[in-house]
Design an enzyme around this catalytic site. Sequence first.
Site, PDB file in Angstrom:
ATOM      1  N   ARG A  12       0.832  -1.194   0.000  1.00 51.66           N
ATOM      2  CA  ARG A  12       0.000   0.000   0.000  1.00 51.66           C
ATOM      3  C   ARG A  12       0.872   1.251   0.000  1.00 51.66           C
ATOM      4  NH1 ARG A  12      -4.810  -0.746   0.230  1.00 51.66           N
ATOM      5  NH2 ARG A  12      -6.339  -0.695   1.795  1.00 51.66           N
ATOM      6  N   CYS A  13       0.273   2.325  -0.495  1.00 52.85           N
ATOM      7  CA  CYS A  13       0.923   3.625  -0.575  1.00 52.85           C
ATOM      8  C   CYS A  13       1.497   3.990   0.791  1.00 52.85           C
ATOM      9  CB  CYS A  13      -0.124   4.647  -1.009  1.00 52.85           C
ATOM     10  SG  CYS A  13       0.507   6.288  -1.293  1.00 52.85           S
ATOM     11  N   PRO A  14       2.705   4.450   0.866  1.00 52.27           N
ATOM     12  CA  PRO A  14       3.618   4.885  -0.191  1.00 52.27           C
ATOM     13  C   PRO A  14       4.678   3.845  -0.563  1.00 52.27           C
ATOM     14  CG  PRO A  14       4.445   5.709   1.871  1.00 52.27           C
ATOM     15  CD  PRO A  14       3.186   4.897   2.188  1.00 52.27           C
ATOM     16  N   ASP A  39      -1.672  -1.153  -5.920  1.00 53.56           N
ATOM     17  CA  ASP A  39      -2.236  -0.012  -5.208  1.00 53.56           C
ATOM     18  C   ASP A  39      -2.573   1.100  -6.211  1.00 53.56           C
ATOM     19  OD1 ASP A  39      -2.731   1.357  -2.540  1.00 53.56           O
ATOM     20  OD2 ASP A  39      -1.387   2.775  -3.539  1.00 53.56           O
ATOM     21  N   ASP A  45       1.205   8.479  -7.988  1.00 57.28           N
ATOM     22  CA  ASP A  45       2.480   8.748  -7.317  1.00 57.28           C
ATOM     23  C   ASP A  45       3.711   8.498  -8.182  1.00 57.28           C
ATOM     24  OD1 ASP A  45       0.946   9.330  -5.126  1.00 57.28           O
ATOM     25  OD2 ASP A  45       1.375   7.455  -4.074  1.00 57.28           O
TER      26      ASP A  45
END
Length: 75
Positions: A12-14, A39, A45
Amino acid sequence: MADRTLDASGLRCPMPLLKTKLELNSMTLGEELVVVATDTGSLRDIPAWLALSAHTLVSQSESNGEYRFVIRCGG
């Protein structure tokens, strides 16, 4: 054919972006990295960060919830 592949599936981010940065830091100019992520934040991003870096986004695609980025390592 890419020189390296980074499987960031399930992260998951980041984390997909952070792992991409670390991998690119260990690569040499001109090598290509394929990043596979699941994700949805990666869609925003990774290209946004690459636009501010010396690296080049060669291609990006999506299939069945899997996002693939091909990145050429810059100087």
